[in-house]
Scaffold this active site. Structure first.
Site, PDB file in Angstrom:
ATOM      1  CB  SER A  34     -42.356  31.495 -37.481  1.00 20.15           C
ATOM      2  OG  SER A  34     -41.406  30.797 -38.265  1.00 20.15           O
ATOM      3  CG  ASP A 328     -40.952  35.967 -44.482  1.00 21.11           C
ATOM      4  OD1 ASP A 328     -40.612  34.787 -44.710  1.00 21.11           O
ATOM      5  OD2 ASP A 328     -41.347  36.346 -43.357  1.00 21.11           O
ATOM      6  CG  HIS A 331     -41.945  32.543 -42.438  1.00 20.06           C
ATOM      7  ND1 HIS A 331     -41.199  33.661 -42.120  1.00 20.06           N
ATOM      8  CD2 HIS A 331     -41.857  31.705 -41.378  1.00 20.06           C
ATOM      9  CE1 HIS A 331     -40.687  33.506 -40.900  1.00 20.06           C
ATOM     10  NE2 HIS A 331     -41.073  32.326 -40.436  1.00 20.06           N
TER      11      HIS A 331
END
Length: 353
Positions: A34, A328, A331
């Site tokens: 990610s 978040d 991240h």
């Protein structure tokens, strides 16, 4: 007249210099999780997605692309800094085609890892499949540009690898028992060695497919992610030093691997892009970078939300993400991504210019 000729000469030399830089890095090709996924997971059946608000609210046009951030991710900034293109598109996104991918593409999948077992947790694209997509990409590139030009792009392109965090936090430490548990199979040192072997084989696979310029990314201080701090009740919500130590140890193994492969593989230019210390500096001295908050994230309560949980509680999200290190619970914000990308370019990738 002589002065005018001199200025003209300097201008020509500058244009030659710029064209040489552009020729050295015709494309940026990305593999990983990610941290570098620009939206591939939008097109597979998984819950590990971020193609909805409030993700992407600070991206071009406020569009949620599938990047796990409020805006751009590190590879977008790296590509831009290297003069290639402002953003790197996702390979599975039908809005793009080979004409777009010829100068840059990401095969990355959020929630994946080096270990195939990690990708199984949330049913995402394993690393071996990313490599298969890369082989398909090479076929498309050769059909689009011809064999000679395509091979030149492949050998001169910068290949970026960024993964590993999920192997520890989503797999090894998250599943301590049961059939197939990595903790029952490996000590933490043994698991690091297991992953390092996978990394070595992956780099060799890229090399055998023609890649010569490769950046191997290190792990961030993963014990300082808001999710880990939130659950660190006994440690008063400070960074989980055990996880940071594991990240640091694994980075040491990756750094040694880079030295080894540079000696073994003729013509390869493999660099270790380590974000750990730059990231830790941001966390320890946030005010230097204009940050106010490090322990929790901007999205929702900032303690544990990511993905769909961010969307559900988005009304609680902060108004200015630039004041937060994390977007978040897992991240970084766009601003943090920019700082880390700048560090990586200056400390590791500048040699490719």
């Amino acid at each position: 007249m002589a002065y005018a000729y001199f200025i003209w000469f300097l201008l020509c030399q500058f244009l030659v210099f710029v064209s040489e830089i552009q020729a050295k890095l015709p494309a940026v090709i990305v593999f990983g999780d990610s941290s570098v996924d620009a939206g591939n997971n939008n097109f597979i059946p998984t819950v590990a997605r971020s193609n909805f608000q409030p993700y992407g609210r600070d991206f071009n046009g406020g569009r949620a692309t599938g990047r796990f951030s409020n805006g751009k991710i590190a590879t977008d900034f790296i590509s831009e800094a290297l003069g290639v293109k402002p953003t790197i598109p996702a390979y599975l996104d039908p809005a793009y085609n080979i004409s777009d991918f010829a100068t840059g593409v990401t095969f990355a999948s959020a929630a994946t890892g080096y270990d195939n077992a990690t990708s199984n947790v949330l049913a995402v694209i394993p690393l071996w499949k990313e490599l298969e997509y890369y082989k398909d990409y090479q076929k498309l590139l050769r059909a689009y540009l011809g064999e000679t030009k395509a091979n030149e792009i492949i050998s001169e392109a910068l290949h970026i690898i960024s993964a590993g965090t999920n192997d520890f936090l989503e797999n090894y430490y998250a599943m301590p028992a049961g059939p197939g548990s990595r903790q029952t199979q490996f000590t933490i040192t043994g698991y690091q060695d297991f992953l390092a072997d996978i990394v070595q084989n992956f780099v060799k696979s890229l090399y055998n497919l023609g890649a010569r310029k490769i950046s191997l990314g290190g792990l961030p201080p993963m014990g300082c992610m808001p999710l880990e701090r939130t659950t660190n009740l006994m440690g008063q919500h400070e960074c989980v030093e055990r996880y940071n130590n594991v990240a640091s140890q694994f980075n040491g193994k990756l750094s040694g691997l880079v030295l080894k492969l540079n000696k073994e593989l003729p013509g390869i230019k493999l660099v270790f892009s380590n974000p750990y210390f730059a990231f830790m500096q941001i966390i320890r001295r946030p005010a230097l970078y204009g940050f106010d908050v490090t322990a929790v994230a901007c999205c929702a309560t900032g303690m544990f939300e990511m993905g769909y949980a961010c969307a559900r509680d988005s009304m609680l999200s902060c108004t200015n993400a630039d004041k937060y290190v994390f977007w978040d619970a897992f991240h970084p914000t766009q601003k943090t991504n920019r700082i880390i990308a700048d560090h990586v370019v200056k400390s590791a990738l500048a040699k490719f210019l």
